[in-house]
Design an enzyme around this catalytic site. Sequence first.
Site, short mmCIF file in Angstrom:
data_model
loop_
_atom_site.label_atom_id
_atom_site.label_comp_id
_atom_site.label_asym_id
_atom_site.label_seq_id
_atom_site.Cartn_x
_atom_site.Cartn_y
_atom_site.Cartn_z
N TRP A 14 0.82 -1.20 0.00
CA TRP A 14 0.00 0.00 0.00
C TRP A 14 0.86 1.26 0.00
O TRP A 14 0.61 2.21 -0.76
CB TRP A 14 -0.96 -0.01 1.18
CG TRP A 14 -2.05 1.01 1.18
CD1 TRP A 14 -2.55 1.65 2.28
CD2 TRP A 14 -2.82 1.52 0.06
NE1 TRP A 14 -3.56 2.52 1.92
CE2 TRP A 14 -3.75 2.46 0.57
CE3 TRP A 14 -2.81 1.27 -1.30
CZ2 TRP A 14 -4.64 3.16 -0.25
CZ3 TRP A 14 -3.70 1.95 -2.12
CH2 TRP A 14 -4.60 2.88 -1.59
N HIS A 34 12.65 -0.43 6.48
CA HIS A 34 13.77 -0.81 7.35
C HIS A 34 14.58 -1.98 6.80
O HIS A 34 15.57 -2.39 7.42
CB HIS A 34 13.26 -1.14 8.76
CG HIS A 34 12.19 -2.18 8.80
ND1 HIS A 34 12.47 -3.53 8.77
CD2 HIS A 34 10.84 -2.08 8.86
CE1 HIS A 34 11.35 -4.21 8.82
NE2 HIS A 34 10.35 -3.36 8.86
N GLY A 139 -10.88 3.92 2.09
CA GLY A 139 -11.81 3.62 1.01
C GLY A 139 -11.43 2.34 0.28
O GLY A 139 -10.43 1.71 0.58
N LYS A 194 -14.58 -3.21 8.60
CA LYS A 194 -14.88 -4.02 7.40
C LYS A 194 -13.93 -5.21 7.29
O LYS A 194 -14.28 -6.23 6.68
CB LYS A 194 -14.87 -3.16 6.15
CG LYS A 194 -13.58 -2.37 5.91
CD LYS A 194 -12.52 -3.14 5.14
CE LYS A 194 -11.25 -2.33 5.04
NZ LYS A 194 -10.16 -3.05 4.35
N SER A 257 -7.73 -9.29 -1.24
CA SER A 257 -7.93 -8.96 0.17
C SER A 257 -7.23 -9.96 1.08
O SER A 257 -7.55 -11.14 1.08
CB SER A 257 -9.43 -8.92 0.49
OG SER A 257 -9.64 -8.92 1.89
N ARG A 258 -6.29 -9.47 1.88
CA ARG A 258 -5.61 -10.36 2.83
C ARG A 258 -6.59 -10.94 3.84
O ARG A 258 -6.48 -12.09 4.24
CB ARG A 258 -4.53 -9.59 3.59
CG ARG A 258 -3.38 -9.10 2.76
CD ARG A 258 -2.39 -8.36 3.65
NE ARG A 258 -1.55 -7.47 2.87
CZ ARG A 258 -0.69 -6.63 3.41
NH1 ARG A 258 -0.55 -6.57 4.72
NH2 ARG A 258 0.05 -5.84 2.64
N ASN A 259 -7.53 -10.11 4.28
CA ASN A 259 -8.48 -10.57 5.28
C ASN A 259 -9.40 -11.63 4.72
O ASN A 259 -9.68 -12.64 5.39
CB ASN A 259 -9.28 -9.37 5.82
CG ASN A 259 -8.41 -8.43 6.62
OD1 ASN A 259 -8.12 -8.67 7.78
ND2 ASN A 259 -7.94 -7.36 5.99
N GLU A 284 -4.87 -7.34 9.31
CA GLU A 284 -5.37 -6.37 10.29
C GLU A 284 -6.64 -6.82 10.99
O GLU A 284 -6.89 -6.49 12.14
CB GLU A 284 -5.60 -5.02 9.61
CG GLU A 284 -4.33 -4.25 9.26
CD GLU A 284 -3.71 -3.52 10.44
OE1 GLU A 284 -4.05 -3.84 11.60
OE2 GLU A 284 -2.85 -2.65 10.19
#
Length: 350
Positions: A14, A34, A139, A194, A257-259, A284
Amino acid sequence: MDKQSVAVLGAGSWGTALALVLADNGHDVRLWGHKEAQIQEINHYHTNEKYLPNIKLPASIKGYTSLLEALIGLETVIVAVPTKAIREVVRKMASCLNHPVTIVHVSKGIEPDTLMRISEMIEEEMPPSLLKDVVVLSGPSHAEEVSLRHPTTVTVTSKNMKAAEFVQDLFMNQNFRVYTNPDIVGVEIGGALKNIIALAAGITDGLGYGDNAKAALMTRGLAEISRLGTKMGANPLTFAGLAGIGDLIVTCTSVHSRNWRAGNMLGKGETVEEVLNSMGMVVEGIRTTKAAYQLAKKYNVSMPITEALYAVLFKGENPKKAVDALMNRMKTHEMEDLVNILDERLEDEK
């Protein structure tokens, strides 16, 4: 807008995609991370293959491992690190600064236990003398599609709408459209919660329950988000917009989407530990589920999807059993949620 110099902290998918948008708009971009090898790749090959495969980055994006060097002389900083790293990064940023900056955070989460939104965490960690404004960008926006310059629409919000409008101008172009919204609580809550519903949607897909079940879950999920959000002071209309239903749709229905992917793996029988080890990236929604569960108790709000997912993630509940129990809950009138939300809103405005 005149050419700006902007730092993006966080060289994941992102952060890199947003750096590309800024570079497309003619700005000089300092992308901080890093990992030395990753920054060397960005500077020498203009790629970030681990996070955005097959994408060529503009030469105006310069990679940095030194946070001090990345921040020299800048007034705008984009923070694109996971929620759990926000406090550490902001503290390090404060130690490097001798002038105030505008911080634009683009992460989506709530901190468990403190139950703070990300903008509140930033305000707590950054000395007032070093903080001009906090702006939130949120968004429906997968990094993979943004990096391909596919049409994307997001929203920005702040306590200071002049700052939000500045960030709108900073990012706006023909592919990346930016709207403003004065409801900072609603935008942050919608963006964070969400991810919980996306995890649950992934589970139903992993169980093979199909589109009907997922549509029901998403619809009831939006009601759940709206119930908690309005209790926390959000405008219910925000959840009908980009930061609400828009983000919910894209996160619950896309393989990007990771989720959703994490939930899908859970639905197919993998454990939470196996899922996290396999993905190798932050999910997340797992951390946010704990925070939302705590918020539901604090505000005495009914959040059955959140409660079911909490049981799966933190109590070892069988995903199929949890989803089946959700589908067999006591029936209620569909309009009850909307009426209750509107009633509470009207009561607050008296």
